[in-house]
Design an enzyme around this catalytic site. Structure first.
Site, mmCIF file in Angstrom:
data_model
loop_
_atom_site.group_PDB
_atom_site.id
_atom_site.type_symbol
_atom_site.label_atom_id
_atom_site.label_comp_id
_atom_site.label_asym_id
_atom_site.label_seq_id
_atom_site.Cartn_x
_atom_site.Cartn_y
_atom_site.Cartn_z
ATOM 1 N N HIS A 273 4.244 3.615 1.830
ATOM 2 C CA HIS A 273 4.844 2.467 1.138
ATOM 3 C C HIS A 273 5.936 2.957 0.151
ATOM 4 O O HIS A 273 6.006 4.212 -0.453
ATOM 5 C CB HIS A 273 3.529 1.771 0.251
ATOM 6 C CG HIS A 273 3.034 0.773 0.951
ATOM 7 N ND1 HIS A 273 2.472 -0.414 0.290
ATOM 8 C CD2 HIS A 273 2.396 0.486 2.196
ATOM 9 C CE1 HIS A 273 2.145 -1.370 1.280
ATOM 10 N NE2 HIS A 273 1.810 -0.638 2.505
ATOM 11 N N GLU B 82 6.558 -4.398 6.236
ATOM 12 C CA GLU B 82 6.583 -5.566 5.139
ATOM 13 C C GLU B 82 7.859 -5.397 4.451
ATOM 14 O O GLU B 82 8.396 -4.410 4.034
ATOM 15 C CB GLU B 82 5.150 -5.311 4.455
ATOM 16 C CG GLU B 82 3.944 -5.248 4.795
ATOM 17 C CD GLU B 82 3.558 -3.550 5.196
ATOM 18 O OE1 GLU B 82 4.256 -2.817 4.559
ATOM 19 O OE2 GLU B 82 2.709 -3.365 6.073
#
Length: 319
Positions: A38, A106
């Protein structure tokens, strides 16, 4: 026989803690490691997001377990040629014990350069093209490519493992699952959904590995564990495509105001009842998963590993 691994959460812990958790996971009897990739945590309460490739370098020096990213998006934030180099170096450092997990990503992590967030269909196209580029680079040949989404010019990987890095593809819906069956060396999903596994097998997955993961919150006080899970990981319960399209931790925090502790208590395995933890894992075993990765939510890491070493993993092995 299903294997059980530990899922290192880069969103919740810094590098030193992640390395220590990896050591404890190996000592507790876990057989493999997943690690998230991430740029941001899902919310500010989680509070971390180290660069995964640096942490993997550290893991190569402290554990002997296989390691996989779960998952890397090789399309917007990081060009596939760079992902290929990072994965090849990681595999070389881990003596071939590295797998590259990939997915469409995402907006939370991938829009940081200001690019428009593509539709799901375009993201799948980008992922397929990216995987093809990465596989070519893993061969050691010089690669030049001008495709629909990417350009590569005179790129060659000089540091590589003896064998190409396996690439597993993440999928949570029918289109991504079909793509995983067609282009992946394995399949990653977070739900014990037998229908998706059947689709993966029928789309070319055949006998390829299926891997899944779940989060639990061990603790002697179940209500406190539920509160911890609600505070740190309410985003797990967001429906539909919100996890793919919300752009910032602040937006996730706003959406997660709708998630109650009762919803968490009904969905997430919390507390210290070994039977409940074992049953949650067996759901994945019964669905046909080859490896299941567990994350402990919150600070009670040592207690969790002691609990799983003594009361959970031995019973799963016996069954």
């Amino acid at each position: 026989m299903t294997k059980f691994g530990y899922f290192l959460a880069c969103e919740e812990f810094g590098p030193a803690d992640l390395l220590e958790q990896a050591r404890m996971a190996e000592q507790a009897g876990f057989e493999a490691l997943w690690i998230s990739d991430h740029y941001h945590p899902w919310n500010d309460a989680q509070g971390h997001s180290p660069f995964v490739w640096s942490v993997i370098g550290g893991l190569s020096q402290v554990v002997s377990l296989p390691v996989e990213t779960a998952v890397t998006c090789p399309s917007l934030r990081t060009h596939p040629a760079v992902v290929a180099q990072a994965a090849a170096t990681s595999a070389a450092m881990l003596d071939g014990r590295f797998r590259l997990g990939v997915g469409t990503g995402e907006a939370l992590n991938e829009h940081i350069f200001g690019d428009a967030w593509p539709s799901a269909t375009v993201r799948l196209e980008m992922l397929e093209e990216a995987v093809a580029i990465i596989r070519r680079l893993f061969t050691g040949e010089e690669v030049s490519h001008r495709g629909q989404h990417y350009t590569v010019e005179n790129a060659r990987l000089y540091t590589r493992p003896d064998q190409p890095v396996p690439i597993d593809v993440s999928g949570f819906g029918p289109a991504a699952t079909a793509l995983a069956g067609r282009i992946g060396d394995g399949y990653i999903t977070m739900r014990p959904d037998e229908d998706l596994i059947t689709q993966f097998r029928g789309s070319g997955g055949n006998q390829k590995a299926v891997q899944g993961g779940l989060k639990v919150c061990w603790g002697p006080d179940r209500q406190e564990a539920v509160s911890t899970a609600r505070r740190l990981w309410p985003n797990m319960l967001l429906p539909g495509e919100l996890g793919q399209v919300l752009p910032t931790p602040r937006h996730f925090e706003q959406a997660c105001e709708l998630i109650t502790e009762d919803m968490v208590a009904d969905t997430v395995t919390c507390g210290d009842d070994a039977g409940q933890h074992i049953e949650a894992l067996r759901t994945y075993v019964d669905a046909g998963f080859d490896t299941v990765y567990v994350t402990q939510i919150g600070p009670e890491q040592r207690g969790f590993f002691d609990f799983y070493r003594a009361k959970v993993l031995p019973q799963l092995a016996d069954s």
